[in-house]
Design a protein around this motif. Structure first.
Motif, mmCIF file in Angstrom:
data_model
loop_
_atom_site.group_PDB
_atom_site.id
_atom_site.type_symbol
_atom_site.label_atom_id
_atom_site.label_comp_id
_atom_site.label_asym_id
_atom_site.label_seq_id
_atom_site.Cartn_x
_atom_site.Cartn_y
_atom_site.Cartn_z
ATOM 1 N N TRP A 7 1.076 -1.225 -0.018
ATOM 2 C CA TRP A 7 0.022 0.077 0.127
ATOM 3 C C TRP A 7 0.942 1.510 -0.065
ATOM 4 O O TRP A 7 1.846 1.352 0.720
ATOM 5 N N LEU A 13 -4.393 5.601 1.539
ATOM 6 C CA LEU A 13 -4.842 5.172 2.860
ATOM 7 C C LEU A 13 -5.670 6.338 3.707
ATOM 8 O O LEU A 13 -6.781 6.197 4.354
ATOM 9 N N ALA A 95 -10.997 2.595 3.662
ATOM 10 C CA ALA A 95 -9.474 1.932 3.840
ATOM 11 C C ALA A 95 -9.402 1.099 5.118
ATOM 12 O O ALA A 95 -8.783 -0.046 4.779
#
Length: 232
Positions: A7, A13, A95
């Protein structure tokens, strides 16, 4: 065969609410002795690249010593102002749900591939309680290199060293919000899921070559299917 999910952090996020730019300016003033004229562009770039370009713009040679002083001060400043992250910033919709669902799967290992240096990445994720879902020991960070593409293989090497498993392009997925993330995945050898939660539109992310483009992370089941390549 497990899947390694990497990620990006900022604007994928979470949103730090502009705190990063403030801290860079604060640290420049403290370390260099004068306010900066500008901080180098940040989106999709590594802390090493941002710091190097900011120093060079002001006529300062980014020697190893200067870089070390600057980045040490950055880490300390983020720790000192960590309480502002949750007040000024937010996690992006969906997220937490996706991270939590993936963390519960035995066929997934997830970490980060981020432009943030390791201490700052941990600080941001902890502020929003996202660190519990990620193995940060195997991530690749903003002081590991100037460019992102080599960080993909670095994360794979760290994962192999810890888990005893090798991951290749078909079993590595990078998730980010900028064309820099897309390039990192393609050149580094990973599938790319792009999320239009930052400054780059879904159309531009498609043009940059992302394998899959999402508007957000709100549909947990759909996002996981696309990340793992199981969507019909």
């Amino acid at each position: 065969m497990r899947t390694l999910v990497l990620w990006d952090i900022d604007h994928t996020l979470l949103n730090a609410g502009g705190l990063s730019v403030d801290i860079y300016a604060q640290v420049f003033h403290r370390v260099i002795g004068r306010p900066p004229e500008r901080v180098a562009p940040m989106a999709g770039r590594t802390d090493r690249a941002i710091t190097t370009d900011t120093l060079r713009h002001h006529g300062i040679d980014p020697t190893p010593g200067v870089l070390a002083d600057f980045t040490d001060a950055l880490a300390l400043a983020f720790e000192a102002r960590a309480h502002e992250l949750a007040a000024r910033g937010r996690t992006h919709d969906g997220a937490r749900g996706v991270l939590e669902a993936l963390a519960a799967r035995p066929d997934v290992i997830q970490s980060v591939l981020t432009g943030n240096m390791a201490q700052i990445a941990a600080c941001k994720l902890k502020a929003f309680g996202l660190d519990a879902f990620l193995d940060l020991e195997i991530g690749a960070y903003g002081m590991d290199g100037v460019e992102r593409p080599p960080l993909v293989e670095l994360a794979r090497e760290r994962t192999a060293a810890k888990y005893g498993e090798r991951f290749g392009p078909s079993s590595t997925v990078l998730i980010g919000d900028t064309p820099h993330d897309v390039r990192a995945g393609h050149e580094g050898g990973a599938r790319v899921v792009a999320v239009a939660t930052g400054a780059t539109s879904a159309a531009d992310l498609r043009l940059s070559g992302a394998d899959t483009v999402l508007t957000d992370l709100t549909d947990t089941a759909q996002v996981i299917d696309l990340i793992l390549g199981t969507a019909g």
